[in-house]
Design a protein around this motif. Sequence first.
Motif, PDB file in Angstrom:
ATOM      1  N   GLN A  27       0.838  -1.210   0.000  1.00  0.00           N
ATOM      2  CA  GLN A  27       0.000   0.000   0.000  1.00  0.00           C
ATOM      3  C   GLN A  27       0.871   1.258   0.000  1.00  0.00           C
ATOM      4  N   VAL A  28       1.885   1.270   0.856  1.00  0.00           N
ATOM      5  CA  VAL A  28       2.788   2.421   0.926  1.00  0.00           C
ATOM      6  C   VAL A  28       3.547   2.570  -0.398  1.00  0.00           C
ATOM      7  N   PHE A  29       4.023   1.455  -0.931  1.00  0.00           N
ATOM      8  CA  PHE A  29       4.761   1.494  -2.206  1.00  0.00           C
ATOM      9  C   PHE A  29       3.886   2.057  -3.334  1.00  0.00           C
ATOM     10  N   THR A  30       2.672   1.536  -3.444  1.00  0.00           N
ATOM     11  CA  THR A  30       1.808   2.007  -4.544  1.00  0.00           C
ATOM     12  C   THR A  30       1.383   3.457  -4.358  1.00  0.00           C
ATOM     13  N   ARG A  31       1.209   3.878  -3.129  1.00  0.00           N
ATOM     14  CA  ARG A  31       0.770   5.247  -2.887  1.00  0.00           C
ATOM     15  C   ARG A  31       1.889   6.259  -3.131  1.00  0.00           C
ATOM     16  N   TYR A  32       3.073   5.993  -2.613  1.00  0.00           N
ATOM     17  CA  TYR A  32       4.138   7.003  -2.661  1.00  0.00           C
ATOM     18  C   TYR A  32       5.120   6.827  -3.829  1.00  0.00           C
ATOM     19  N   ILE A  33       5.278   5.627  -4.324  1.00  0.00           N
ATOM     20  CA  ILE A  33       6.221   5.404  -5.421  1.00  0.00           C
ATOM     21  C   ILE A  33       5.494   5.415  -6.768  1.00  0.00           C
ATOM     22  N   LEU A  34       4.389   4.687  -6.845  1.00  0.00           N
ATOM     23  CA  LEU A  34       3.655   4.596  -8.112  1.00  0.00           C
ATOM     24  C   LEU A  34       2.586   5.675  -8.260  1.00  0.00           C
ATOM     25  N   ASN A  35       2.339   6.418  -7.185  1.00  0.00           N
ATOM     26  CA  ASN A  35       1.303   7.463  -7.177  1.00  0.00           C
ATOM     27  C   ASN A  35      -0.079   6.934  -7.570  1.00  0.00           C
ATOM     28  N   HIS A  36      -0.327   5.687  -7.252  1.00  0.00           N
ATOM     29  CA  HIS A  36      -1.637   5.087  -7.513  1.00  0.00           C
ATOM     30  C   HIS A  36      -1.923   4.107  -6.379  1.00  0.00           C
ATOM     31  N   SER A  37      -2.776   4.496  -5.475  1.00  0.00           N
ATOM     32  CA  SER A  37      -3.043   3.725  -4.268  1.00  0.00           C
ATOM     33  C   SER A  37      -3.850   2.458  -4.578  1.00  0.00           C
ATOM     34  N   ALA A  38      -3.400   1.338  -4.046  1.00  0.00           N
ATOM     35  CA  ALA A  38      -4.132   0.076  -4.170  1.00  0.00           C
ATOM     36  C   ALA A  38      -5.147   0.009  -3.028  1.00  0.00           C
ATOM     37  N   THR A  39      -6.390   0.358  -3.301  1.00  0.00           N
ATOM     38  CA  THR A  39      -7.397   0.473  -2.245  1.00  0.00           C
ATOM     39  C   THR A  39      -7.785  -0.869  -1.632  1.00  0.00           C
ATOM     40  N   TRP A  40      -7.675  -1.936  -2.384  1.00  0.00           N
ATOM     41  CA  TRP A  40      -8.093  -3.237  -1.875  1.00  0.00           C
ATOM     42  C   TRP A  40      -7.218  -3.711  -0.721  1.00  0.00           C
ATOM     43  N   THR A  41      -5.965  -3.240  -0.646  1.00  0.00           N
ATOM     44  CA  THR A  41      -5.070  -3.690   0.424  1.00  0.00           C
ATOM     45  C   THR A  41      -5.547  -3.223   1.798  1.00  0.00           C
ATOM     46  N   GLU A  42      -6.072  -2.021   1.854  1.00  0.00           N
ATOM     47  CA  GLU A  42      -6.555  -1.498   3.138  1.00  0.00           C
ATOM     48  C   GLU A  42      -7.731  -2.321   3.652  1.00  0.00           C
ATOM     49  N   GLU A  43      -8.640  -2.659   2.749  1.00  0.00           N
ATOM     50  CA  GLU A  43      -9.818  -3.443   3.133  1.00  0.00           C
ATOM     51  C   GLU A  43      -9.414  -4.853   3.581  1.00  0.00           C
ATOM     52  N   LEU A  44      -8.551  -5.501   2.819  1.00  0.00           N
ATOM     53  CA  LEU A  44      -8.117  -6.852   3.172  1.00  0.00           C
ATOM     54  C   LEU A  44      -7.330  -6.846   4.477  1.00  0.00           C
ATOM     55  N   THR A  45      -6.518  -5.833   4.694  1.00  0.00           N
ATOM     56  CA  THR A  45      -5.749  -5.730   5.935  1.00  0.00           C
ATOM     57  C   THR A  45      -6.679  -5.626   7.144  1.00  0.00           C
ATOM     58  N   SER A  46      -7.745  -4.862   7.026  1.00  0.00           N
ATOM     59  CA  SER A  46      -8.663  -4.731   8.164  1.00  0.00           C
ATOM     60  C   SER A  46      -9.361  -6.054   8.473  1.00  0.00           C
ATOM     61  N   TYR A  47      -9.717  -6.818   7.453  1.00  0.00           N
ATOM     62  CA  TYR A  47     -10.327  -8.130   7.699  1.00  0.00           C
ATOM     63  C   TYR A  47      -9.313  -9.099   8.315  1.00  0.00           C
ATOM     64  N   LEU A  48      -8.095  -9.070   7.815  1.00  0.00           N
ATOM     65  CA  LEU A  48      -7.059  -9.946   8.374  1.00  0.00           C
ATOM     66  C   LEU A  48      -6.738  -9.584   9.817  1.00  0.00           C
ATOM     67  N   PHE A  49      -6.793  -8.304  10.133  1.00  0.00           N
ATOM     68  CA  PHE A  49      -6.566  -7.873  11.517  1.00  0.00           C
ATOM     69  C   PHE A  49      -7.636  -8.470  12.435  1.00  0.00           C
ATOM     70  N   ALA A  50      -8.876  -8.443  11.991  1.00  0.00           N
ATOM     71  CA  ALA A  50      -9.964  -9.028  12.787  1.00  0.00           C
ATOM     72  C   ALA A  50      -9.740 -10.528  12.964  1.00  0.00           C
ATOM     73  N   TRP A  51      -9.339 -11.206  11.890  1.00  0.00           N
ATOM     74  CA  TRP A  51      -9.068 -12.633  11.982  1.00  0.00           C
ATOM     75  C   TRP A  51      -7.955 -12.902  12.989  1.00  0.00           C
ATOM     76  N   MET A  52      -6.871 -12.129  12.900  1.00  0.00           N
ATOM     77  CA  MET A  52      -5.741 -12.316  13.793  1.00  0.00           C
ATOM     78  C   MET A  52      -6.156 -12.099  15.253  1.00  0.00           C
ATOM     79  N   ALA A  53      -6.948 -11.076  15.506  1.00  0.00           N
ATOM     80  CA  ALA A  53      -7.397 -10.789  16.873  1.00  0.00           C
ATOM     81  C   ALA A  53      -8.271 -11.918  17.411  1.00  0.00           C
ATOM     82  N   LEU A  54      -9.167 -12.424  16.594  1.00  0.00           N
ATOM     83  CA  LEU A  54     -10.036 -13.518  17.037  1.00  0.00           C
ATOM     84  C   LEU A  54      -9.250 -14.806  17.277  1.00  0.00           C
ATOM     85  N   LEU A  55      -8.292 -15.088  16.410  1.00  0.00           N
ATOM     86  CA  LEU A  55      -7.450 -16.270  16.617  1.00  0.00           C
ATOM     87  C   LEU A  55      -6.610 -16.117  17.886  1.00  0.00           C
TER      88      LEU A  55
END
Length: 172
Positions: A27-55
Amino acid sequence: MRKVLNKIISFLGGLSFSIMVLLVCWQVFTRYILNHSATWTEELTSYLFAWMALLGASLITGERGHMNIPVIVERFNANTQRIIALITEVLIFLFSLIILVYGGISITKLAMGQMTSSLDVPIGLFYIILPLVGIINMLYSILNIIDIKNNKITFSSKNSLVEAAEDLGGEN
């Protein structure tokens, strides 16, 4: 069985964390280097965070490290502490069965018709962790009850509390 569950959950939690780190770096690479933010990474990261917390919460359940108030429970004798521990495990089992398994299945079915905004997959796929964690918690509760019944978990007596207080500089 406990060791196998611990290894599986630890692996899945670690995998979730590792993927989250990679996604955030991407996400950081695409936002600051490629100047095109990959929006799907933020959404997937939030779901994975919930999974990690529940596990992680399931691991804590297996270790009997859940929230409690030991200063109150430790005032009772060992037999009363054992009874309180058994009641606690039964309550955890019932919570896991009703809220996580039954409620998780219900919300997963309901959310299968809704799609995520960036990933375009059913939200229910991410909610499937709720009944899975509920089943794992139920297994841990059963294992904990067996350990309590077989005296594999020790409980302190009132006298040990007094001795511990004296060791800390209490009464002499």
